[in-house]
Each structure stands twice: as C-alpha cells, then as structure tokens.
Write a protein that holds these residues in place. Structure first.
Motif, short mmCIF file in Angstrom:
data_model
loop_
_atom_site.label_atom_id
_atom_site.label_comp_id
_atom_site.label_asym_id
_atom_site.label_seq_id
_atom_site.Cartn_x
_atom_site.Cartn_y
_atom_site.Cartn_z
N THR A 72 0.82 -1.21 0.00
CA THR A 72 0.00 0.00 0.00
C THR A 72 0.85 1.26 0.00
O THR A 72 0.49 2.26 -0.63
CB THR A 72 -0.92 0.02 1.23
OG1 THR A 72 -0.17 -0.33 2.41
CG2 THR A 72 -2.06 -0.97 1.06
N TYR A 76 -0.20 1.90 -3.90
CA TYR A 76 -1.58 2.39 -3.93
C TYR A 76 -1.92 3.13 -5.21
O TYR A 76 -3.10 3.27 -5.57
CB TYR A 76 -1.84 3.28 -2.72
CG TYR A 76 -1.18 4.64 -2.76
CD1 TYR A 76 -1.84 5.75 -3.29
CD2 TYR A 76 0.10 4.83 -2.26
CE1 TYR A 76 -1.25 6.99 -3.32
CE2 TYR A 76 0.71 6.07 -2.28
CZ TYR A 76 0.03 7.15 -2.81
OH TYR A 76 0.63 8.38 -2.85
N GLY A 121 -10.81 -3.74 -6.61
CA GLY A 121 -9.97 -3.39 -5.48
C GLY A 121 -9.55 -4.61 -4.67
O GLY A 121 -8.38 -4.71 -4.26
N GLY A 125 -5.84 -5.82 -4.42
CA GLY A 125 -5.33 -5.89 -3.07
C GLY A 125 -4.67 -7.22 -2.78
O GLY A 125 -3.59 -7.28 -2.18
N VAL A 129 -0.77 -7.68 -1.97
CA VAL A 129 -0.36 -8.31 -0.71
C VAL A 129 0.58 -9.48 -0.98
O VAL A 129 1.63 -9.63 -0.33
CB VAL A 129 -1.59 -8.78 0.09
CG1 VAL A 129 -1.18 -9.75 1.20
CG2 VAL A 129 -2.31 -7.57 0.69
N MET A 161 -5.08 -3.67 4.42
CA MET A 161 -4.40 -3.35 3.17
C MET A 161 -5.33 -3.59 1.98
O MET A 161 -5.40 -2.76 1.06
CB MET A 161 -3.12 -4.18 3.04
CG MET A 161 -2.02 -3.76 4.00
SD MET A 161 -0.72 -5.01 4.19
CE MET A 161 -0.05 -5.06 2.53
N VAL A 162 -6.04 -4.69 2.00
CA VAL A 162 -7.00 -4.97 0.92
C VAL A 162 -8.10 -3.92 0.92
O VAL A 162 -8.52 -3.43 -0.15
CB VAL A 162 -7.58 -6.38 1.07
CG1 VAL A 162 -8.68 -6.63 0.03
CG2 VAL A 162 -6.48 -7.44 0.94
N TYR A 165 -6.92 -0.81 -0.76
CA TYR A 165 -6.96 -0.94 -2.22
C TYR A 165 -8.37 -0.69 -2.76
O TYR A 165 -8.56 -0.02 -3.78
CB TYR A 165 -6.48 -2.33 -2.64
CG TYR A 165 -5.01 -2.41 -2.96
CD1 TYR A 165 -4.56 -2.62 -4.25
CD2 TYR A 165 -4.06 -2.27 -1.95
CE1 TYR A 165 -3.20 -2.69 -4.55
CE2 TYR A 165 -2.70 -2.34 -2.23
CZ TYR A 165 -2.28 -2.55 -3.53
OH TYR A 165 -0.93 -2.61 -3.82
N SER A 222 -4.27 6.56 4.08
CA SER A 222 -4.12 5.16 3.70
C SER A 222 -3.11 4.46 4.61
O SER A 222 -3.34 3.34 5.07
CB SER A 222 -3.69 5.06 2.24
OG SER A 222 -3.48 3.72 1.85
#
Length: 276
Positions: A72, A76, A121, A125, A129, A161-162, A165, A222
């Motif tokens: 991220t 991002y 997303g 994500g 990851v 983190m997901v 995204y 974020s």
C-alpha cells in the motif's frame, strides 16, 4: 436496466480488456521488487550480515509490518489509476453513449462502476499483498527473523491493506468521473501521488505546523488505515507520524470521505453532462 444488470455489464467491460491485467503485472513487478530490496537490506542489516551492524536496525516487532505494508505504501497508485481508467476510458472511446442509452439513469451506471470497483480493489489488493508479503516473509525467514505470519495482528493488517486498495479504486472512479480527460486525469493522479503529497509529507518532518494537515492527506490516511508504512521511516518521524497518532479506522474514514466527495462532485459536475 437494473443495478444488477448494469453491474454485470460493467464487470464484462472491465475484465474483457487487457487494461486490468497489464496494470496487475506492473503492480507485481513494482511492489515485488521494492519489497525484495527493502527486505534484503533491512533483514541483512538487522542481523549484521551487511554494514557490520551499523546499518538501519528496526525493532523486530516493526520489521515485518513495515515490509508487508509496501503493497500500500508504494503500490496504492495502481488501484487509483485503475479506478480512474475505468471511467476515463469510456469517455475517451465514447462507449458511455451506448451505456447511457441502455441505462438512462446515470446514477445507476455510476453505482454499478463503484460496485465493480470493489471487486477490482479486492483483486488488486490480493495481488499487491502477495507481491509484498511473499518475498518479504521469505527473506525474513532466510535470515532467521520472525515473519509474524502466525499473528492475528498481521492478518488484520493484511485485511486493512486490501480495504485500502478497495477505497483507492473508488477514489479513482471519483477522479475519473470528475476529470473526463484521460490524459489530464492520469497526469494529475501521478503528479499528486508521486510528487505533491510526498513532498508535503517530507516537509512535515521539518515544519511541525504542517503535520496536523498532512496527516489527513489521502496517502497519509491510507498509511494510517494500514497501520504501517516505509514512508514514516524514510521521511523521518514527523512525516506521517505524530505524538498523538490517529486510529486506523479514522484513516479509513478519511480515505472513504475522499472517495465519497469525489464521486458526488463527479456526478454533479460532469457525469450528468452530455456525452459527445
């Protein structure tokens, strides 16, 4: 056309072209390379394998979150670009005209794009990851350091983190709806994410009065949502850090706020206008 039918149409649009998988490949290469280099440097330095133990050494409980969050912290921009392209590509190639003829309620089209943006997303994500966690965990294990993959906190961070995204894709959809010109939108996204915000956050490391403002910028929000970022180490404790740090959910709400505001402005200022 119902929202379900419009969403199905949007799903076909997004995944029947090469745009998504080209960006995904670049995402893997960029995040994977960055995570690998950082993991090697920090893990080797922490164990004294390079630098004679005089290199940057982070506390063991910070090492894995920092490396995993590379997805991220530096990646991002890819979901943001994807969301922007989901809309501006339609303006550029004039495919919105038949879409609006089939679905006269333009709000339904925008809702459908947002719904598919969530799917995109999540997909990006997961890819991001894997690109950061894979090489980072492998190198940490190779140097005998704890990967923290058995920790619930690590998996909670991965989930955030997901989520980040997903929110970035929606922010991108809002940008695309507001700025119809594809070149202008992409240039604006890149200038802001790669120059303006990083410079502002770096300046906050030296100008204390800037920190209360920069902590609410999109990238900083974020990072707050995720809970870790290489930027805070690279730019110093004043950039993106604070003696009174925000809770992760505040960062999520701030990023969601950007997405909602951009979507509303895009709908009111641009989306309802005639399509040439």
């Amino acid at each position: 056309m119902s929202l379900v039918a419009a969403s199905r149409s949007e799903f076909t649009k997004q995944f029947s072209t090469s745009m998504w998988w080209i960006l995904a490949i670049v995402l893997v290469a960029y995040v994977g390379f960055t995570a690998t280099v950082l993991a090697f440097a920090l893990a080797a330095s922490s164990t004294g394998s390079i630098g004679g133990g005089e290199g940057p050494v982070l506390p063991s409980d910070q090492l894995s979150p920092l490396l995993y969050s590379t997805a991220t912290a530096v990646g991002y921009v890819f979901p943001l670009l994807m969301g922007t392209l989901m809309v501006t590509a339609e303006f550029r190639h004039k495919t919105l005209t038949p879409t609006f003829l089939a679905t006269p309620r333009r709000g339904t089209v925008l809702w459908a794009k947002t719904a598919i943006g969530v799917v995109v997303g999540v997909l990006f994500g997961v890819i991001g990851v894997i690109s950061s966690v894979g090489p980072s965990a492998g190198l940490l294990a190779a140097y005998g350091l704890d990967t923290d993959l058995g920790s619930a906190d690590t998996w909670a961070m991965i989930g955030r983190m997901v989520l980040a995204y997903v929110l970035w894709v929606i922010v991108g959809i809002g940008v695309g709806a507001l700025v119809r010109n594809q070149v202008g939108a992409i240039v604006g996204v890149l200038v802001f994410t790669q120059f303006l915000e990083p410079v502002a956050r770096a300046a906050a490391a030296f100008v204390e009065q800037l920190e209360p403002v920069t902590r609410y910028l999109p990238g900083a929000a974020s990072d707050t949502l995720v809970g870790a970022s290489i930027f805070s180490v690279a730019a110093g404790p004043g950039a993106g850090a604070s003696s009174d740090p925000l809770e992760w959910w505040v960062g999520g709400l701030v990023l969601l706020g950007y997405a909602v505001v951009l979507l509303v402005l895009g709908y009111l200022a641009s989306w309802r206008r005639d399509v040439a």
